[in-house]
Motif scaffolding. Structure first.
Motif, PDB file in Angstrom:
ATOM      1  N   THR A  21      62.159  93.119  26.108  1.00 22.47           N
ATOM      2  CA  THR A  21      63.378  93.867  25.840  1.00 22.47           C
ATOM      3  C   THR A  21      63.675  94.737  27.051  1.00 22.47           C
ATOM      4  O   THR A  21      62.780  95.398  27.574  1.00 22.47           O
ATOM      5  CB  THR A  21      63.202  94.747  24.588  1.00 22.47           C
ATOM      6  N   ASN A  22      64.933  94.706  27.481  1.00 20.98           N
ATOM      7  CA  ASN A  22      65.349  95.504  28.631  1.00 20.98           C
ATOM      8  C   ASN A  22      66.629  96.253  28.319  1.00 20.98           C
ATOM      9  O   ASN A  22      67.480  95.752  27.585  1.00 20.98           O
ATOM     10  CB  ASN A  22      65.634  94.607  29.855  1.00 20.98           C
ATOM     11  N   ILE A  23      66.748  97.423  28.900  1.00 25.40           N
ATOM     12  CA  ILE A  23      68.016  98.131  28.940  1.00 25.40           C
ATOM     13  C   ILE A  23      68.348  98.315  30.410  1.00 25.40           C
ATOM     14  O   ILE A  23      67.566  98.907  31.158  1.00 25.40           O
ATOM     15  CB  ILE A  23      67.943  99.493  28.223  1.00 25.40           C
ATOM     16  N   LEU A  24      69.475  97.759  30.798  1.00 26.37           N
ATOM     17  CA  LEU A  24      69.935  97.872  32.180  1.00 26.37           C
ATOM     18  C   LEU A  24      70.999  98.955  32.257  1.00 26.37           C
ATOM     19  O   LEU A  24      71.893  99.017  31.403  1.00 26.37           O
ATOM     20  CB  LEU A  24      70.518  96.549  32.662  1.00 26.37           C
ATOM     21  N   LEU A  25      70.906  99.807  33.252  1.00 30.48           N
ATOM     22  CA  LEU A  25      71.939 100.800  33.527  1.00 30.48           C
ATOM     23  C   LEU A  25      72.607 100.419  34.838  1.00 30.48           C
ATOM     24  O   LEU A  25      71.924 100.118  35.813  1.00 30.48           O
ATOM     25  CB  LEU A  25      71.335 102.202  33.642  1.00 30.48           C
ATOM     26  N   PHE A  26      73.925 100.438  34.854  1.00 29.83           N
ATOM     27  CA  PHE A  26      74.676 100.074  36.048  1.00 29.83           C
ATOM     28  C   PHE A  26      75.055 101.343  36.810  1.00 29.83           C
ATOM     29  O   PHE A  26      76.028 102.026  36.491  1.00 29.83           O
ATOM     30  CB  PHE A  26      75.889  99.229  35.660  1.00 29.83           C
TER      31      PHE A  26
END
Length: 69
Positions: A21-26
């Motif tokens: 599981t990943n949360i990417l922040l741009f």
């Protein structure tokens, strides 16, 4: 787009096998919407909460109802 949740939401995972599981922040998008550092910190906080809520199975309508849209 400020962030993205990648992976199976917890309710769908079944808890039987570990999943990635990943949360990417741009970063650049977050910087573009922020007026100053305080606003940037708030946008990051909201984005992390929003994407974490997706992990727990909330959809966009539910996120809007609790103010995380």
């Amino acid at each position: 787009m400020l962030g993205l949740f990648q992976g199976a939401p917890l309710p769908e995972g079944g808890g039987l096998a570990p999943t990635v599981t990943n949360i990417l922040l741009f970063k650049r998008n977050l910087e573009r919407v922020a007026h100053d550092l305080e606003h940037l910190a708030e946008e990051i906080r909201i984005t992390v909460l929003h994407e974490t809520a997706h992990y727990f199975g909330l959809d966009e309508d539910e996120l809007e109802a609790i103010g995380l849209d």
